[in-house]
Design a protein around this motif. Structure first.
Motif, PDB file in Angstrom:
ATOM      1  N   GLY A 202      52.014 -15.544  56.508  1.00 16.58           N
ATOM      2  CA  GLY A 202      50.665 -15.689  57.047  1.00 16.58           C
ATOM      3  C   GLY A 202      49.639 -16.087  56.003  1.00 16.58           C
ATOM      4  O   GLY A 202      48.444 -15.834  56.170  1.00 16.58           O
ATOM      5  N   GLY A 203      50.112 -16.677  54.922  1.00 17.96           N
ATOM      6  CA  GLY A 203      49.188 -17.178  53.900  1.00 17.96           C
ATOM      7  C   GLY A 203      48.817 -16.152  52.847  1.00 17.96           C
ATOM      8  O   GLY A 203      47.939 -16.394  52.017  1.00 17.96           O
ATOM      9  N   ARG A 204      49.479 -14.968  52.868  1.00 18.07           N
ATOM     10  CA  ARG A 204      49.147 -13.942  51.865  1.00 18.07           C
ATOM     11  C   ARG A 204      49.546 -14.391  50.456  1.00 18.07           C
ATOM     12  O   ARG A 204      48.916 -14.036  49.485  1.00 18.07           O
ATOM     13  N   THR A 205      50.650 -15.151  50.380  1.00 22.24           N
ATOM     14  CA  THR A 205      51.051 -15.652  49.057  1.00 22.24           C
ATOM     15  C   THR A 205      50.990 -17.180  49.077  1.00 22.24           C
ATOM     16  O   THR A 205      51.035 -17.810  50.130  1.00 22.24           O
ATOM     17  N   ALA A 206      50.897 -17.715  47.861  1.00 19.91           N
ATOM     18  CA  ALA A 206      50.840 -19.171  47.725  1.00 19.91           C
ATOM     19  C   ALA A 206      51.940 -19.616  46.778  1.00 19.91           C
ATOM     20  O   ALA A 206      52.485 -18.812  46.019  1.00 19.91           O
ATOM     21  N   ALA A 207      52.297 -20.875  46.862  1.00 26.05           N
ATOM     22  CA  ALA A 207      53.299 -21.409  45.942  1.00 26.05           C
ATOM     23  C   ALA A 207      52.927 -22.843  45.590  1.00 26.05           C
ATOM     24  O   ALA A 207      52.110 -23.469  46.275  1.00 26.05           O
ATOM     25  N   ASN A 208      53.513 -23.317  44.502  1.00 24.33           N
ATOM     26  CA  ASN A 208      53.200 -24.665  44.042  1.00 24.33           C
ATOM     27  C   ASN A 208      53.937 -25.722  44.861  1.00 24.33           C
ATOM     28  O   ASN A 208      55.127 -25.576  45.152  1.00 24.33           O
ATOM     29  N   VAL A 209      53.237 -26.752  45.201  1.00 24.07           N
ATOM     30  CA  VAL A 209      53.830 -27.888  45.902  1.00 24.07           C
ATOM     31  C   VAL A 209      53.582 -29.128  45.046  1.00 24.07           C
ATOM     32  O   VAL A 209      52.504 -29.281  44.459  1.00 24.07           O
ATOM     33  N   ALA A 210      54.605 -29.981  44.966  1.00 24.28           N
ATOM     34  CA  ALA A 210      54.456 -31.191  44.162  1.00 24.28           C
ATOM     35  C   ALA A 210      53.725 -32.266  44.969  1.00 24.28           C
ATOM     36  O   ALA A 210      54.067 -32.524  46.124  1.00 24.28           O
ATOM     37  N   VAL A 211      52.725 -32.868  44.338  1.00 31.83           N
ATOM     38  CA  VAL A 211      52.046 -34.029  44.940  1.00 31.83           C
ATOM     39  C   VAL A 211      52.445 -35.236  44.092  1.00 31.83           C
ATOM     40  O   VAL A 211      52.271 -35.237  42.869  1.00 31.83           O
ATOM     41  N   ARG A 212      53.041 -36.214  44.757  1.00 23.99           N
ATOM     42  CA  ARG A 212      53.582 -37.364  44.019  1.00 23.99           C
ATOM     43  C   ARG A 212      52.778 -38.626  44.365  1.00 23.99           C
ATOM     44  O   ARG A 212      52.619 -38.962  45.551  1.00 23.99           O
ATOM     45  N   GLY A 213      52.306 -39.257  43.331  1.00 21.33           N
ATOM     46  CA  GLY A 213      51.646 -40.545  43.510  1.00 21.33           C
ATOM     47  C   GLY A 213      52.693 -41.638  43.402  1.00 21.33           C
ATOM     48  O   GLY A 213      53.467 -41.658  42.445  1.00 21.33           O
ATOM     49  N   VAL A 214      52.734 -42.505  44.412  1.00 19.11           N
ATOM     50  CA  VAL A 214      53.759 -43.557  44.424  1.00 19.11           C
ATOM     51  C   VAL A 214      53.141 -44.883  44.855  1.00 19.11           C
ATOM     52  O   VAL A 214      52.032 -44.927  45.391  1.00 19.11           O
ATOM     53  N   THR A 215      53.911 -45.929  44.606  1.00 20.91           N
ATOM     54  CA  THR A 215      53.531 -47.240  45.138  1.00 20.91           C
ATOM     55  C   THR A 215      54.527 -47.594  46.238  1.00 20.91           C
ATOM     56  O   THR A 215      55.455 -46.814  46.500  1.00 20.91           O
ATOM     57  N   GLU A 216      54.380 -48.766  46.834  1.00 19.69           N
ATOM     58  CA  GLU A 216      55.304 -49.155  47.907  1.00 19.69           C
ATOM     59  C   GLU A 216      56.742 -49.228  47.422  1.00 19.69           C
ATOM     60  O   GLU A 216      57.693 -49.039  48.178  1.00 19.69           O
ATOM     61  N   THR A 217      56.895 -49.537  46.129  1.00 16.94           N
ATOM     62  CA  THR A 217      58.255 -49.651  45.569  1.00 16.94           C
ATOM     63  C   THR A 217      59.035 -48.352  45.719  1.00 16.94           C
ATOM     64  O   THR A 217      60.257 -48.357  45.852  1.00 16.94           O
ATOM     65  N   ALA A 218      58.312 -47.226  45.675  1.00 14.93           N
ATOM     66  CA  ALA A 218      58.984 -45.918  45.758  1.00 14.93           C
ATOM     67  C   ALA A 218      59.864 -45.824  47.004  1.00 14.93           C
ATOM     68  O   ALA A 218      60.952 -45.232  46.969  1.00 14.93           O
ATOM     69  N   PHE A 219      59.411 -46.427  48.121  1.00 15.86           N
ATOM     70  CA  PHE A 219      60.193 -46.329  49.359  1.00 15.86           C
ATOM     71  C   PHE A 219      61.486 -47.139  49.275  1.00 15.86           C
ATOM     72  O   PHE A 219      62.411 -46.900  50.045  1.00 15.86           O
ATOM     73  N   ARG A 220      61.534 -48.113  48.343  1.00 17.83           N
ATOM     74  CA  ARG A 220      62.761 -48.892  48.172  1.00 17.83           C
ATOM     75  C   ARG A 220      63.677 -48.271  47.110  1.00 17.83           C
ATOM     76  O   ARG A 220      64.879 -48.499  47.106  1.00 17.83           O
ATOM     77  N   VAL A 221      63.078 -47.453  46.240  1.00 16.92           N
ATOM     78  CA  VAL A 221      63.886 -46.746  45.230  1.00 16.92           C
ATOM     79  C   VAL A 221      64.454 -45.456  45.844  1.00 16.92           C
ATOM     80  O   VAL A 221      65.639 -45.163  45.741  1.00 16.92           O
ATOM     81  N   HIS A 222      63.543 -44.682  46.503  1.00 16.01           N
ATOM     82  CA  HIS A 222      63.986 -43.436  47.168  1.00 16.01           C
ATOM     83  C   HIS A 222      64.335 -43.807  48.607  1.00 16.01           C
ATOM     84  O   HIS A 222      63.554 -43.612  49.525  1.00 16.01           O
ATOM     85  N   THR A 223      65.556 -44.332  48.765  1.00 17.63           N
ATOM     86  CA  THR A 223      65.896 -44.929  50.067  1.00 17.63           C
ATOM     87  C   THR A 223      66.063 -43.899  51.185  1.00 17.63           C
ATOM     88  O   THR A 223      66.113 -44.265  52.361  1.00 17.63           O
ATOM     89  N   THR A 224      66.160 -42.629  50.821  1.00 22.15           N
ATOM     90  CA  THR A 224      66.351 -41.619  51.876  1.00 22.15           C
ATOM     91  C   THR A 224      65.033 -41.275  52.568  1.00 22.15           C
ATOM     92  O   THR A 224      65.037 -40.656  53.631  1.00 22.15           O
ATOM     93  N   VAL A 225      63.923 -41.663  51.969  1.00 28.45           N
ATOM     94  CA  VAL A 225      62.622 -41.273  52.523  1.00 28.45           C
ATOM     95  C   VAL A 225      62.309 -42.101  53.767  1.00 28.45           C
ATOM     96  O   VAL A 225      62.334 -43.332  53.731  1.00 28.45           O
ATOM     97  N   LYS A 226      62.066 -41.375  54.865  1.00 27.68           N
ATOM     98  CA  LYS A 226      61.778 -42.053  56.136  1.00 27.68           C
ATOM     99  C   LYS A 226      60.634 -41.316  56.814  1.00 27.68           C
ATOM    100  O   LYS A 226      60.597 -40.086  56.836  1.00 27.68           O
ATOM    101  N   ILE A 227      59.737 -42.097  57.414  1.00 31.42           N
ATOM    102  CA  ILE A 227      58.647 -41.475  58.169  1.00 31.42           C
ATOM    103  C   ILE A 227      59.226 -40.926  59.476  1.00 31.42           C
ATOM    104  O   ILE A 227      59.904 -41.655  60.201  1.00 31.42           O
ATOM    105  N   VAL A 228      58.996 -39.665  59.738  1.00 29.06           N
ATOM    106  CA  VAL A 228      59.540 -39.064  60.969  1.00 29.06           C
ATOM    107  C   VAL A 228      58.441 -38.742  61.975  1.00 29.06           C
ATOM    108  O   VAL A 228      58.716 -38.479  63.152  1.00 29.06           O
TER     109      VAL A 228
END
Lengths: 239, 393
Positions: free
Chosen positions: B110-136
């Protein structure tokens, strides 16, 4: 229907406790004819139960020989004795020794599980055994739902369900009141007269002993007296 | 023929309290063991997705993770000389990336604890390098707008990551980015991240350097040779294949699992003693019954087998209760769990499932525990002195 002769020749049994030898049977000779109903009496420590255990292949004599039918028991290994018991001997105990978690029918069925037999055949034999002891209407009752006399009847049904040659009973009426004892003894008489079983019964009660054809009195491990009894018939016993 | 199962089954419930306590101990062991197997399998599943060894992760020499790596743009440009990279019409598959961590409240408490989440800055190329990434769900971010997309594991774990929500990012945390889509990555670790447009995020965080470069090698390229080239004098950066990188990141989790394994082993020993104690009590309370069975012709071996069967039944019931308990816990508390990566300190989320194989393994373990626990008492039962037991009335 089957029966077996029992013969004990110069049977000795010595127990050892803390390196002290305690002789229980001392050169006992005994012959019981096939189909005979013999009772065994004597004071505590006279060797009655020990003799019963030796004849039942539960224990081995220190010396001498014990023969039941064609089986020379002192020459048999424990494994052979176990298999032999399951086919040739029915035991009845003072405290019934029924399995409390099983029904009357399941208790009676136990010895049959050691035979190669279909479930239908087992059921049929169990039903017959329970009918003989007059408990056809108690097949699904557990021991705690039965009276002492009924429990002993179930134990008798368990002893006869394999159609053994010999029935060995160790004070089967020792825990029952007079009326119930009489019923159990009448039943044993029936097994002897109608089904021809050789019966050896240990008892302290002269009235119970009167149901046998012979009473053997043991004293300090030897046969003190062999008494032929006036036979109390099933009809007389029932009256 | 052995004694009927009904005989053993009913005997189990003669001593209800002892049986219930023992089942409780076994259930606890199996519950923890099944959970651990599920966790381990989920981790393996997650990392097996990140096992493309034609993908290289390039970091600054000495850096252990993207989160503590900084590659100046001129150093990054030296990667252009690599000839073994895969190419498309848009150019070589070389993705500059930036990684920062933000703290978000967890949904599970319920939000009592927090944890770190990675925020990744990418360009369009990232979607061709990380081929498993798909918009769902939703769409990908628009480079011209302040928009981000969220990995579905992160969306399931943290509050405020629904499509349409605004996420405050940036050095001062005052730049609102709208969440416009959710993405999957075949269950891999990237699903625990938030992605946005690299130049926008560099600007938001006042960064002038990239964290890493992710490269996709062409077919037939030798990863070792390329790594050698990257780490050589011409480029002077550090590189790892993707599987090697994520194995390193999950090292601490595997250490925890190792410790948990050890604890399960200790608990198994406790369960063995608990079962042995129950079975000893059972044998002691049934000495005359055993003597009767031996008298009517059951062999010592049959008695021994009977008590082992009884013990295994006891263990299996406990085991099933344990598995059901873990399953219920996963249903109620959610099956998605997270742990920190060993050097990134960002969260890796896993979806724990009790597969039939895991349940079978857990029940296999309790069967073994039942057999070992029964060994001594069953032996004692098989060796009951018939004559002595019959006399003791």
């Amino acid at each position: 229907m089957s029966a077996a002769e029992i013969e004990c020749i110069d049977v000795r049994k010595v127990y050892r406790k803390d390196r002290i030898a305690i002789p229980v049977l001392d050169g006992l000779n005994l012959r019981i004819a096939a189909g005979e109903f013999v009772t065994l009496m004597g004071p505590s420590g006279s060797g009655k139960s020990t003799l019963l255990h030796l004849i039942g292949g539960l224990d081995s004599p220190t010396g001498g020989s014990v023969r039941v039918g064609d089986a020379q028991l002192e020459r048999m290994s424990e494994r052979e004795l176990t298999a032999w018991r399951s086919r040739h001997v029915g035991f009845i105990f003072q405290m019934y020794h029924l399995v409390p978690v099983l029904t009357a029918a399941q208790n009676v069925e136990l010895p049959l599980l050691l035979f190669k037999m279909s479930a239908a055949e087992r059921r049929e034999r169990v039903a017959t055994a329970l009918k003989i002891v007059g408990l056809s209407d108690r097949t699904d009752h557990r021991p705690n739902q039965l009276s002492g006399g009924q429990e002993q009847r179930v134990a008798i049904a368990r002893a006869l369900v394999t159609d053994p040659d010999v029935i060995l009973a160790d004070e089967p009426t020792g825990d029952l009141d007079a009326r119930t004892s009489e019923e159990i003894l009448t039943l044993l008489n029936l097994l002897n007269t109608e089904f021809g079983k050789t019966i050896l019964m240990v008892t302290h009660d002269p009235k119970a002993a009167a149901h046998g054809q012979r009473t053997i009195h043991l004293e300090k491990g030897v046969l003190e007296r062999d008494e032929v009894m006036p036979r109390k018939t099933v009809a007389a016993a029932s009256a | 023929m052995a004694l009927p199962i009904s005989y053993h089954w009913r005997n189990l419930f003669v001593r209800k309290t002892t049986t219930a306590l023992t089942m409780g101990v076994v259930a606890a062991v199996v519950g923890v063991f099944a959970w651990m197997l599920g966790f381990s399998a989920a981790l393996d599943d997650s990392l097996s997705v990140a096992s493309d060894d034609r993908k290289l992760i390039v970091l600054k020499p000495g850096a252990t993770a993207e989160s503590n790596s900084a590659i100046p743009i001129e150093d990054y440009n030296r990667l252009n000389q690599l000839t073994e990279l895969a190419r498309t019409d848009a150019g070589s598959l070389q993705s500059p990336e930036m990684l920062v961590q933000i703290s978000l409240p967890r949904l599970r408490d319920g939000g009592r604890t927090a944890a770190n989440v990675a925020v990744r800055g990418v360009t369009e190329t990232a979607f061709r390098v990380h081929t498993t990434v798909k918009i769902v769900a939703g769409r990908t971010f628009n480079p011209a707008a302040r928009e981000v997309i969220v990995g579905r594991a992160a969306a399931a774990q943290f509050a405020g990551l629904q499509i349409g929500s605004t996420l405050n990012l940036g050095y001062s945390g005052d730049r609102g980015y709208q969440i416009v889509g959710h993405f999957s990555a075949d269950g891999g670790p990237l699903e625990s991240e938030i992605w946005g447009y690299l130049p926008s995020l560099l600007n938001a965080y006042n960064r002038t350097m990239y964290s890493s470069a992710n490269l996709r090698l062409r077919d037939g390229a030798d990863p070792k040779a390329v790594i050698g080239e990257i780490e050589g004098p011409a480029i002077q950066l550090s590189a790892q294949t993707e599987p090697a990188y994520w194995q390193e990141q999950s090292r601490n989790i595997r250490t925890y699992l190792g410790i948990a394994n050890f604890l399960v082993a200790i608990m198994c020993i406790a369960a063995v003693f608990s079962i042995a104690n129950t079975m000893f009590a059972s044998v002691a309370g049934r000495t005359r019954e055993i003597a009767m069975l031996r008298t009517i012709g059951f062999s010592g071996g049959q008695i021994l087998t009977g008590f082992v069967i009884e013990s295994v039944l006891l263990s299996l019931i406990g085991g099933l209760i344990g598995c059901a308990g873990t399953l219920a816990y996963l249903q109620l508390a959610g099956s998605t769990k997270d742990m920190f990566g060993s050097t990134t300190f960002t969260t890796l989320a896993f979806d724990i499932r009790l597969s039939p194989l895991i349940v079978a393994k857990a029940l296999g373990l309790v069967t073994l525990v039942g057999i070992i626990g029964a060994a001594v008492p069953a032996r004692r039962a098989a060796r009951v002195q018939v004559v002595n037991a019959l006399r003791a009335e």
